[in-house]
Structure formats: C-alpha cells, structure tokens
Design a protein around this motif. Structure first.
Motif, mmCIF file in Angstrom:
data_model
loop_
_atom_site.group_PDB
_atom_site.id
_atom_site.type_symbol
_atom_site.label_atom_id
_atom_site.label_comp_id
_atom_site.label_asym_id
_atom_site.label_seq_id
_atom_site.Cartn_x
_atom_site.Cartn_y
_atom_site.Cartn_z
ATOM 1 N N THR A 40 -26.058 49.783 48.166
ATOM 2 C CA THR A 40 -26.927 50.076 47.020
ATOM 3 C C THR A 40 -26.485 51.373 46.335
ATOM 4 O OG1 THR A 40 -28.693 48.947 48.202
ATOM 5 C CG2 THR A 40 -29.345 50.270 46.316
ATOM 6 N N THR A 57 -32.823 48.145 51.051
ATOM 7 C CA THR A 57 -32.996 46.988 50.163
ATOM 8 C C THR A 57 -33.777 45.893 50.876
ATOM 9 O OG1 THR A 57 -30.865 47.587 49.222
ATOM 10 C CG2 THR A 57 -31.699 45.399 48.654
ATOM 11 N N ASP A 76 -26.413 42.952 44.913
ATOM 12 C CA ASP A 76 -26.380 43.752 46.152
ATOM 13 C C ASP A 76 -27.468 43.185 47.047
ATOM 14 O OD1 ASP A 76 -26.888 45.842 48.050
ATOM 15 O OD2 ASP A 76 -28.138 46.880 46.570
HETATM 16 MG MG MG Z 1 -29.260 48.511 50.161
#
Ligand code: MG
Ligand code: GDP
Length: 204
Positions: A40, A57, A76
C-alpha cells in the motif's frame, strides 16, 4: 504549504493520466505479497508522489497511476494469510503482476513469500491458459532497501526461486524503497519493458 504540495502532486498525476490516455491504453496490474511487505505504501507513493502512512488493507485499494512510462490501473490486495485465497479473483485476467517482498525479512518470511509467489504464478498461468491470454509478466519488488538487513535483488531472486519458475513466465526483480520512492519509477519501467516485449512477441 505541505497540503498544497500534496494536492499538487495528486493533480499532476491526474493531468499526466489524461494526457497519456490519448497515446496508450492502461494496463491492469495487481500488487500482491505478504502483509507488511509495503504494497500500500508503494501504491500511494506512486499515486501521490509522497509518503502516506498506510493502514493495514482490509479489502483492496485501487488507483490510476502514470509511472515508468506506462499507464496503470493498480489493484493493491490485502496480504494477510486469511485473505490470500482472494488474490485469485484479482489476478485471473490481469495484464501484469507485482509481488512486493520485504527484502529485510527473516528467512522464514522469505520462504513464505516464495511459496505464495509460486502459487500466484501457477494460478495466474493456469487462468491465462484457460482464457487464451498471455501469462502476466511478474515484477518482484525487493522493497525496504533502506534497511541494513535488506537482501540485494540477485540474492532475493535466488531465495524466492525465480530462476525455477516455468520458462513461459516472464519475470524481473527490482530494488526499491517505497517510503522514499527510490527505485519505483525504474521498477515500473522494467515491468513495462516486460509487457512491451510480450506484446511484440504476440504480434509477430
Ligand atoms: Mg496494504
Ligand atoms: N523502512 C521501510 N519501511 C517500509 C517500506 N515500505 C513500507 N514500509 C513500512 O512497512 C509497513 C507496512 O507497509 P504497508 O504498505 O502497510 O504494507 P502492506 O501490508 O504490504 O500493504 C509500514 O509501517 C510502512 O511504513 C520501505 O521501503 N522501507
């Protein structure tokens, strides 16, 4: 002042994206790798041109990015063990794969990355065969090069078993530091070169 600059960096990306739309289509790229590898951070660095403190995430992040001479729609995807089975739905019909590795991690984590990377290549290879699409080229980002324990790309490639991947799998490895952004432009240019080479081969 700081806010203005950050806003400008984002706006510059928007303008570059619009300009690039006129000349070339965007490639779909999926960023995978173990949790905390820096996926990320890398995506937000590419998108906003500065460091953003990423939160873990939960699902996925997606951004349109101009980097390394290419236009990319970057996905991502979370890397925690329980969500790794979801990678398959993102990588099924992608143009390219980026596998981010914490190059400073201990042997056990690198071994875990080797297993996951081999799996993602195997699965995306099988899907591309079924869909009659070219196998997505793989860029391994040897991230966290700023840390003293970081392996160089050649060592990491060996530890990850990159030379043992099937011959049909195009791959490259590039050193980077997602926090400072060092190496990221070059890494994306390397991925673009792999894609261009594959596309030229298909046209012949
Ligand atoms: Mg991440
Ligand atoms: N030292 C260093 N830390 C990094 C680098 N890239 C990411 N990190 C840190 O690693 C942690 C995990 O990053 P994150 O992007 O959330 O990893 P993800 O789980 O792969 O998305 C964060 O604390 C980042 O600041 C890097 O190149 N060098």
């Amino acid at each position: 002042m700081c806010w203005c600059w950050e806003g400008m960096a984002g706006a510059v990306q928007e303008v570059m994206w619009a300009a690039a739309t006129l000349v070339r289509p965007a490639a779909h790229v999926v960023v995978v790798g173990l949790d905390s590898a820096g996926k990320t951070t890398l995506l937000l660095r590419l998108r906003y041109g500065h460091y953003v403190n990423a939160v873990p995430t939960a699902g996925f992040n997606t951004e349109r990015v101009v980097a390394g001479g290419g236009r990319w729609v970057v996905w991502d995807v979370g890397g925690a063990e329980r969500v790794r089975p979801l990678w398959r739905s993102y990588t099924r019909a992608t143009d390219a794969l980026v596998f981010v590795v914490d190059a400073s991690a201990g042997e056990e984590r690198v071994e875990e990355a080797r297993v996951e990377m081999a799996r993602v290549c195997r699965e995306s290879g099988a899907s591309s065969l079924a869909l009659r699409r070219p196998r997505p080229p793989l860029l391994v980002v040897a991230n966290k090069q700023d840390l003293p324990a970081a392996r160089d790309p050649a060592h990491l490639a060996k530890a990850l078993g990159l030379p043992d991947l099937p011959e049909a799998q195009p791959w490259a490895v590039a050193p980077a530091c997602a926090v400072t952004g060092e190496g990221l432009e070059e890494a994306m240019a390397t991925l673009k070169a792999l894609l261009d080479k594959q596309r030229q081969g298909h046209r012949q």
